[in-house]
Design an enzyme around this catalytic site. Structure first.
Site, mmCIF file in Angstrom:
data_model
loop_
_atom_site.group_PDB
_atom_site.id
_atom_site.type_symbol
_atom_site.label_atom_id
_atom_site.label_comp_id
_atom_site.label_asym_id
_atom_site.label_seq_id
_atom_site.Cartn_x
_atom_site.Cartn_y
_atom_site.Cartn_z
ATOM 1 C CE LYS A 1 -4.042 -2.245 2.114
ATOM 2 N NZ LYS A 1 -4.946 -2.075 3.793
ATOM 3 C CB SER B 1 -1.746 0.642 8.582
ATOM 4 O OG SER B 1 -1.632 0.230 9.538
ATOM 5 C CG ASP B 2 -2.740 -4.779 5.745
ATOM 6 O OD1 ASP B 2 -3.964 -4.632 4.934
ATOM 7 O OD2 ASP B 2 -3.638 -6.005 5.855
ATOM 8 C CB THR B 3 -5.423 -4.115 11.149
ATOM 9 O OG1 THR B 3 -4.798 -2.991 11.184
ATOM 10 C CG2 THR B 3 -5.522 -5.035 11.988
#
Length: 188
Positions: A51, A67-69
């Site tokens: 991203k 960010s990635d969760t």
């Protein structure tokens, strides 16, 4: 040089805004397909990096935050549910267990990249089918990894956490601010 949040998540924007940062929202659209067997921490790292790089191509003069969760009971990665039945499946899987939430954070600017993963342990109470059905009926689980939001009604299911609350929400702001400082980005 502006700060670009490469995410459409209202939770990430709220966390960043509450911390005093000025930023522009420019969601990054990337392929989130990963090789089978990718470890959850590696997946969170890789997706945040993808991203950030995608946004950096569009905004090369700016500082990009992505960010990635991911929610992971064991090595099983739970993304966003594909519908009510999938949300119920995920919540049953989390019921009465401890799982890990991995949030990958990546900041890049001028060819420099700094990425990390912040893990947090979350323990759920044992859920009844009725609790799961009522929660799904609220619609809250549908746009959240693991089918719950710690900042909303999902908090009713969480017995305890060990780690960063904001990481579970989607952006570990303390660590993110430290990384942003390395790029000379500070809260106002």
């Amino acid at each position: 040089m502006a700060l670009i949040l490469a995410s459409g998540s209202p939770r990430r924007a709220e966390i960043l805004q509450n911390a005093g940062f000025d930023f522009h929202i420019r969601p990054a659209d990337v392929d989130e397909t990963l090789p089978a067997g990718t470890a959850p921490a590696d997946a969170a790292y890789e997706l945040a990096l993808r991203k950030a790089r995608a946004a950096a191509e569009l905004y090369p003069e700016d500082v990009i935050l992505a960010s990635d969760t991911l929610v992971a009971p064991g090595n099983t990665i739970l993304g966003k549910p594909r519908g009510a039945a999938d949300a119920a499946r995920m919540l049953r899987l989390l019921s009465g267990r401890t799982h890990t939430v991995y949030t990958g954070v990546c900041v890049c600017a001028a060819g420099r990249e700094r990425c990390e993963v912040v893990p947090t342990q979350v323990e759920f109470i044992r859920l009844t089918d009725d609790q799961i059905a009522r929660y799904i009926a609220t619609g809250e689980p549908m746009d959240k990894a693991g089918a719950y939001g710690i900042q909303g009604r999902g908090c009713l299911f969480i017995r305890r956490i060990d780690g960063d609350y904001y990481s579970v929400m989607g952006l570990p702001i303390c660590r993110t601010a430290q990384i942003l400082e390395e790029f000379s980005i500070f809260p106002r």
